[in-house]
Design a protein around this motif. Structure first.
Motif, PDB file in Angstrom:
ATOM      1  N   UNK A 137       1.069  -1.333  -0.110  1.00 42.92           N
ATOM      2  CA  UNK A 137      -0.223   0.217   0.237  1.00 42.92           C
ATOM      3  C   UNK A 137       0.883   1.211   0.190  1.00 42.92           C
ATOM      4  N   UNK A 138       0.645   2.082  -1.191  1.00 48.05           N
ATOM      5  CA  UNK A 138       1.298   3.115  -0.960  1.00 48.05           C
ATOM      6  C   UNK A 138       0.389   4.396  -0.643  1.00 48.05           C
ATOM      7  N   UNK A 139       0.640   5.444   0.415  1.00 43.36           N
ATOM      8  CA  UNK A 139      -0.175   6.233   0.565  1.00 43.36           C
ATOM      9  C   UNK A 139      -0.041   7.489   0.360  1.00 43.36           C
ATOM     10  N   UNK A 156      -0.423  -5.981   4.892  1.00 37.45           N
ATOM     11  CA  UNK A 156       0.199  -5.517   3.945  1.00 37.45           C
ATOM     12  C   UNK A 156       1.395  -4.265   4.279  1.00 37.45           C
ATOM     13  N   UNK A 157       2.477  -4.464   3.737  1.00 42.04           N
ATOM     14  CA  UNK A 157       3.446  -3.173   4.044  1.00 42.04           C
ATOM     15  C   UNK A 157       2.947  -1.968   3.465  1.00 42.04           C
ATOM     16  N   UNK A 158       3.294  -0.840   4.181  1.00 44.23           N
ATOM     17  CA  UNK A 158       2.894   0.420   3.655  1.00 44.23           C
ATOM     18  C   UNK A 158       4.114   1.551   3.384  1.00 44.23           C
ATOM     19  N   UNK A 159       4.028   2.221   2.447  1.00 44.38           N
ATOM     20  CA  UNK A 159       4.752   3.509   2.253  1.00 44.38           C
ATOM     21  C   UNK A 159       3.998   4.593   2.364  1.00 44.38           C
ATOM     22  N   UNK A 160       4.490   5.488   3.134  1.00 37.25           N
ATOM     23  CA  UNK A 160       3.842   6.832   3.249  1.00 37.25           C
ATOM     24  C   UNK A 160       4.600   7.963   2.821  1.00 37.25           C
TER      25      UNK A 160
END
Length: 154
Positions: A58-60, A108-112
């Motif tokens: 997930x890219x936020x 799921x891993x995340x990027x913010x």
């Protein structure tokens, strides 16, 4: 529907202080910001990516911005936009198209993008098309302690 069960459980287990903001039905994060009268740069827009081998990310980014997929590909994985059917399966307690910006509670891993983390507070979809979860940034970061902050926008 109101708040997705996974979102409710995550907020409760992290003991987060939040406010549920009701708004007229909307189809996108940007539209949610508009109809809820909140700044679009403070609404977290999740973009679900996959590597076509069963791994998701997930890219936020702020609802006012667009994801630069090239910046995500720097992790030596060829991430691509996930199709709606795959996303619906991952977020089964949410209405289609109302994904909350909380990848970790969904496994799921995340990027913010740091444009979001610099905000004092943040809004995210509650799992339906008529509510936003409003919380201070420190509360949001308690929900996603392993998220990586990195430049993601154009």
């Amino acid at each position: 529907m109101s708040m997705a069960t996974t979102v409710q459980r995550s907020l409760a287990s992290a003991r987060c202080k939040f406010e549920l903001v009701a708004h007229p039905r909307s189809a996108t994060s940007l539209e949610s910001a508009r109809v809820a009268y909140v700044p679009a740069e403070r609404v977290a827009k999740p973009v679900i990516l996959d590597d076509r081998h069963g791994r998701f990310l997930m890219a936020v980014v702020p609802a006012s911005r667009h994801l630069n997929l090239g910046r995500v590909r720097q992790n030596k994985v060829d991430w691509q936009l996930s199709n709606e059917a795959a996303v619906a399966g991952l977020f089964s307690d949410c209405e289609v198209g109302a994904v909350p910006a909380l990848g970790e509670p969904y496994g799921m891993p995340m990027l913010i993008d740091p444009q979001l983390t610099r905000q004092q507070d943040i809004y995210l979809e509650a799992g339906d098309h008529e509510n936003l979860v409003h919380l201070e940034m420190e509360q949001f970061l308690k929900l996603v302690p392993h998220a990586e902050v990195c430049e993601l926008c154009h």
